[in-house]
Write a protein that holds these residues in place. Sequence first.
Motif, PDB file in Angstrom:
ATOM      1  N   SER A 137       0.828  -1.205   0.000  1.00 53.42           N
ATOM      2  CA  SER A 137       0.000   0.000   0.000  1.00 53.42           C
ATOM      3  C   SER A 137       0.860   1.251   0.000  1.00 53.42           C
ATOM      4  CB  SER A 137      -0.919  -0.021   1.233  1.00 53.42           C
ATOM      5  OG  SER A 137      -1.672   1.169   1.321  1.00 53.42           O
ATOM      6  N   VAL A 138       1.942   1.232   0.771  1.00 58.97           N
ATOM      7  CA  VAL A 138       2.840   2.387   0.820  1.00 58.97           C
ATOM      8  C   VAL A 138       3.488   2.643  -0.535  1.00 58.97           C
ATOM      9  CG1 VAL A 138       5.007   3.229   1.805  1.00 58.97           C
ATOM     10  CG2 VAL A 138       3.300   2.175   3.301  1.00 58.97           C
ATOM     11  N   SER A 144       7.608   8.910  -5.049  1.00 66.11           N
ATOM     12  CA  SER A 144       9.031   9.225  -4.854  1.00 66.11           C
ATOM     13  C   SER A 144       9.714   8.352  -3.818  1.00 66.11           C
ATOM     14  CB  SER A 144       9.216  10.704  -4.453  1.00 66.11           C
ATOM     15  OG  SER A 144       8.650  11.552  -5.428  1.00 66.11           O
ATOM     16  N   ILE A 145       9.238   7.125  -3.648  1.00 68.14           N
ATOM     17  CA  ILE A 145       9.962   6.185  -2.799  1.00 68.14           C
ATOM     18  C   ILE A 145      10.105   4.873  -3.562  1.00 68.14           C
ATOM     19  CG2 ILE A 145       9.165   7.213  -0.633  1.00 68.14           C
ATOM     20  CD1 ILE A 145       7.283   4.845  -0.320  1.00 68.14           C
ATOM     21  N   GLN A 152       9.623   5.648   6.370  1.00 67.67           N
ATOM     22  CA  GLN A 152       9.879   6.010   7.767  1.00 67.67           C
ATOM     23  C   GLN A 152      10.297   7.465   7.899  1.00 67.67           C
ATOM     24  OE1 GLN A 152      11.409   1.847   9.766  1.00 67.67           O
ATOM     25  NE2 GLN A 152      12.950   3.121   8.797  1.00 67.67           N
ATOM     26  N   ASN A 153      10.913   7.996   6.860  1.00 68.75           N
ATOM     27  CA  ASN A 153      11.403   9.369   6.904  1.00 68.75           C
ATOM     28  C   ASN A 153      10.366  10.380   6.444  1.00 68.75           C
ATOM     29  OD1 ASN A 153      13.970   8.364   7.684  1.00 68.75           O
ATOM     30  ND2 ASN A 153      14.479   7.985   5.532  1.00 68.75           N
ATOM     31  N   LYS A 154       9.204   9.904   6.013  1.00 66.40           N
ATOM     32  CA  LYS A 154       8.138  10.800   5.579  1.00 66.40           C
ATOM     33  C   LYS A 154       7.354  11.329   6.784  1.00 66.40           C
ATOM     34  CE  LYS A 154       8.708  10.284   1.091  1.00 66.40           C
ATOM     35  NZ  LYS A 154       9.030  11.407   0.167  1.00 66.40           N
TER      36      LYS A 154
END
Length: 220
Positions: A137-138, A144-145, A152-154
Motif C-alpha cells: 500500500s505504501v 518518490s519512494i 519512515q522518513n516521511k
Amino acid sequence: MVVMGLPWLLTLELVLHAGCFICGIIAAASLTFTQGHFAGQCILYGSVHYNTSSNSLILENSSSTSLCYFVSAISVCMAIYCISLILYWIYSSCVEDEVKRGSVLLNVSLGVCGLLLFFLLVSGCVLRIGRDSLCLSVLHNVPSISNCEEAQNKTWASPNTGNQFYTGLYSAERSVWVSFFFWVLILAVVVVQRRQAAGEDAEWSRAETEPFFHRPSRTL
C-alpha cells in the motif's frame, strides 16, 4: 552457560532457551513500540493514503489491535516459559547432586515444543504477510519512494509518527523466526534426551527382572 550438575544436553537446551527468551523480549518490544507510534493501532495489513496538500501519510485502515496483541502475547509467554525453565534447572543443580529428567517431563517438553513451534509459525506468517501488505500500500500510494523503509522518513499525519515502523516490524519478524529455529533445535535435543531416557529405562527394567527369569544352567 555451563551449570554444574546438569547433563550437557540439558545445558545446551537451556542455552537455546536463553536465546528464545531474548528473541521473545525483542519481538514483543519491537511490535509494542511500533503500535505506540501509531496511537496503539495495529498497522499489520493496513493501508496508507498520501495527502498531497499536506505532503503527509495517513493510515487509512488498520487491523484489530487483538492481532498485534496475539503476536506479542505469544512472544511474552514464550519468554516467561523459557526464563522459568532456566531458573528451575539452575536451582535444581544447586540443591541436587545429580539432575536427571524422567520420561514424563521429556514428553511434556516435547508437547510444549510442538505447541510453541505452531504458534511461532503462525506469528511469523502474520508478521511477514501483514508487513508486506502494508508495504504494498505504501509503495502504491506514496510517490518518490522505491522501498517501504523510505516511508519512515516521511511525515505522518497526527497522531501517528511512523518513526521506525518498518524497522520495528522487521525486527519483530526476524526475532520470531530466530526463535522458531531455536525451538527446532530444542526439539531435536529433547528427542535425543528422550531416546537416552528410554534406553536407560529399558536397561533398568531388564536388570530388575533378570533375577526372576534367570535360570541356572544345568551341570552334567
